[in-house]
Design a protein around this motif. Structure first.
Motif, short mmCIF file in Angstrom:
data_model
loop_
_atom_site.label_atom_id
_atom_site.label_comp_id
_atom_site.label_asym_id
_atom_site.label_seq_id
_atom_site.Cartn_x
_atom_site.Cartn_y
_atom_site.Cartn_z
N ALA A 99 -2.99 3.16 -0.84
CA ALA A 99 -2.05 3.97 -1.83
C ALA A 99 -0.70 3.28 -0.88
O ALA A 99 -0.67 3.22 0.25
CB ALA A 99 -2.05 5.33 -1.66
N ASN A 100 0.36 2.99 -1.61
CA ASN A 100 1.83 2.97 -1.08
C ASN A 100 2.39 4.10 -0.98
O ASN A 100 2.87 4.40 -2.16
CB ASN A 100 2.45 1.84 -1.85
CG ASN A 100 3.86 1.29 -1.26
OD1 ASN A 100 4.52 2.00 -0.75
ND2 ASN A 100 4.18 0.29 -1.93
N VAL A 101 2.53 4.57 -0.13
CA VAL A 101 3.27 6.05 0.27
C VAL A 101 4.56 5.63 0.53
O VAL A 101 5.53 6.58 1.26
CB VAL A 101 2.48 6.70 1.16
CG1 VAL A 101 1.27 7.27 0.73
CG2 VAL A 101 2.54 6.24 2.24
N GLY A 102 5.33 4.48 0.53
CA GLY A 102 6.54 4.39 1.19
C GLY A 102 7.58 4.57 -0.17
O GLY A 102 6.93 4.85 -1.34
N LEU A 157 9.44 -0.64 -0.12
CA LEU A 157 8.55 -1.82 0.16
C LEU A 157 7.40 -1.99 -0.73
O LEU A 157 6.68 -0.75 -1.11
CB LEU A 157 8.12 -1.98 1.75
CG LEU A 157 9.22 -1.72 2.80
CD1 LEU A 157 8.66 -1.99 3.96
CD2 LEU A 157 10.47 -3.07 2.65
N ALA A 158 7.07 -2.93 -1.04
CA ALA A 158 5.59 -3.32 -1.82
C ALA A 158 4.90 -4.00 -1.00
O ALA A 158 5.35 -5.00 -0.09
CB ALA A 158 6.22 -4.17 -3.31
N ALA A 159 3.85 -4.14 -1.34
CA ALA A 159 2.68 -5.08 -0.94
C ALA A 159 1.92 -5.95 -1.79
O ALA A 159 1.79 -5.29 -2.91
CB ALA A 159 1.80 -4.10 0.18
N TRP A 179 -0.16 -6.51 -7.10
CA TRP A 179 1.39 -5.93 -6.24
C TRP A 179 1.26 -4.49 -6.30
O TRP A 179 1.16 -3.63 -7.36
CB TRP A 179 2.40 -6.61 -7.34
CG TRP A 179 3.77 -6.25 -6.80
CD1 TRP A 179 4.73 -5.43 -7.25
CD2 TRP A 179 4.59 -7.00 -5.89
NE1 TRP A 179 5.71 -4.91 -6.50
CE2 TRP A 179 5.77 -6.39 -6.11
CE3 TRP A 179 4.19 -7.96 -5.28
CZ2 TRP A 179 6.96 -6.87 -4.93
CZ3 TRP A 179 5.46 -8.35 -4.43
CH2 TRP A 179 6.60 -7.93 -4.24
N LEU A 180 1.11 -3.99 -5.05
CA LEU A 180 1.35 -2.61 -5.06
C LEU A 180 2.74 -1.92 -4.70
O LEU A 180 3.09 -2.24 -3.57
CB LEU A 180 0.35 -2.14 -3.76
CG LEU A 180 -0.08 -0.87 -3.72
CD1 LEU A 180 -0.90 -0.25 -4.89
CD2 LEU A 180 -0.88 -0.58 -2.51
N PHE A 192 2.98 -7.93 3.33
CA PHE A 192 4.24 -7.28 3.24
C PHE A 192 5.25 -7.68 4.17
O PHE A 192 5.07 -8.24 5.25
CB PHE A 192 3.90 -5.84 2.91
CG PHE A 192 3.65 -5.21 4.44
CD1 PHE A 192 4.49 -4.85 5.54
CD2 PHE A 192 2.29 -5.06 4.71
CE1 PHE A 192 4.20 -4.51 6.56
CE2 PHE A 192 1.60 -4.54 5.90
CZ PHE A 192 2.46 -4.25 6.67
N THR A 193 6.40 -7.55 3.40
CA THR A 193 7.73 -8.06 4.28
C THR A 193 8.59 -7.05 4.64
O THR A 193 9.03 -6.11 3.69
CB THR A 193 8.45 -9.15 3.56
OG1 THR A 193 7.77 -10.49 3.40
CG2 THR A 193 9.67 -9.63 4.29
N ALA A 194 9.05 -6.82 5.74
CA ALA A 194 10.12 -5.67 6.09
C ALA A 194 11.15 -6.17 6.76
O ALA A 194 11.00 -6.81 7.98
CB ALA A 194 9.56 -4.55 7.03
#
Length: 244
Positions: A58-61, A64-66, A78-79, A96-98
């Motif tokens: 799960a993406n809990v942010g 940002l996407a992953a 694409w999450l 992913f990119t931050a």
């Protein structure tokens, strides 16, 4: 099998962690797997949890996407923030990119719900796939140059593909030579029935390149083994001789 616990391991920067099944496993700036002290990265970004007989990512942010790539790059997802998906392949690469930094980690499980097809296994082993359309060596070289980022690393997004000018420079070609060969490659695939390659009103060259790379990589038209073509100076400098 649903209901049967399948161990899951995470590999990041050479570090291996076995994910516990009894609670959420948090990945981010803080958590069970601390990626980096990067202020652009969420404290809690991704979460792994086992329930209903499956591992879930799960993406809990909030920003940002992953990108999750499995089956040798043939399956990509694409999450987005708030989304979740099951982990169903034996190996999945998460990218992913931050801010200015791109990160990559890999999930491994020995009891996958889905398997890689024999065609993809053959392409990953370096065996040649016979395609219903043939390309000249220079045409294939062009495809490899455009697809290079995706072939070198799974999970690369289409936004990271090289521009026509960058790919032409990579090959040492003039723009006219590059564009002529790109036109011929797209025409061949268009005649084969591949959609989204023929230019026209409102269809930008960037979209055409992205569609070409998407098709070439997912159909195994080019594979990681073809990256060696980029180092073949004699091939790059080969005279066209009206081969197209």
């Amino acid at each position: 099998m649903p209901g049967r616990f399948a161990p899951l391991r995470v590999e990041f920067a050479g570090e291996w962690i076995e994910v516990p099944a009894g609670r959420p496993f948090v990945i981010g700036r803080e958590g069970d797997l601390e990626i980096d002290d990067n202020q652009y990265l969420h404290r809690q970004f991704l979460e792994l949890q086992y329930h209903d007989g499956l591992w879930w990512l799960a993406n809990v942010g909030s920003r940002l996407a992953a990108t999750i790539s499995s089956a040798g790059g043939a399956v990509q997802s694409w999450l987005s923030p708030g989304a979740r998906m099951p982990v169903v392949f034996a190996q999945s690469v998460i990218v992913f990119t931050a801010g200015p930094t791109t990160y990559e980690l890999t999930l491994y499980t020995e009891e996958a719900q889905y398997a890689v097809s024999s065609q993809i296994e053959a392409s990953m082993s370096g065996e040649t796939t016979v395609m219903p359309v043939s390309f000249t060596p220079l045409q294939k070289l062009l495809i490899v140059a455009l697809a290079e980022p995706m072939l070198r690393r799974e999970g690369v997004s289409m936004s990271e593909l090289p521009s026509s000018s960058a790919a032409a420079q990579r090959l040492g070609w003039t723009m006219s030579k590059f564009n002529r060969k790109l036109d011929n490659v797209c025409d061949k695939l268009d005649r084969m029935g591949v959609q989204g390659l023929r230019g026209g009103p409102g269809k930008l060259a960037t979209n055409r390149r992205a569609r070409l790379v998407e098709y070439a990589v997912t159909s195994q038209l080019v594979t990681r083994a073809d990256l060696a073509l980029l180092d073949d100076e004699a091939l790059r400098n080969q005279n066209e001789n009206d081969e197209d």
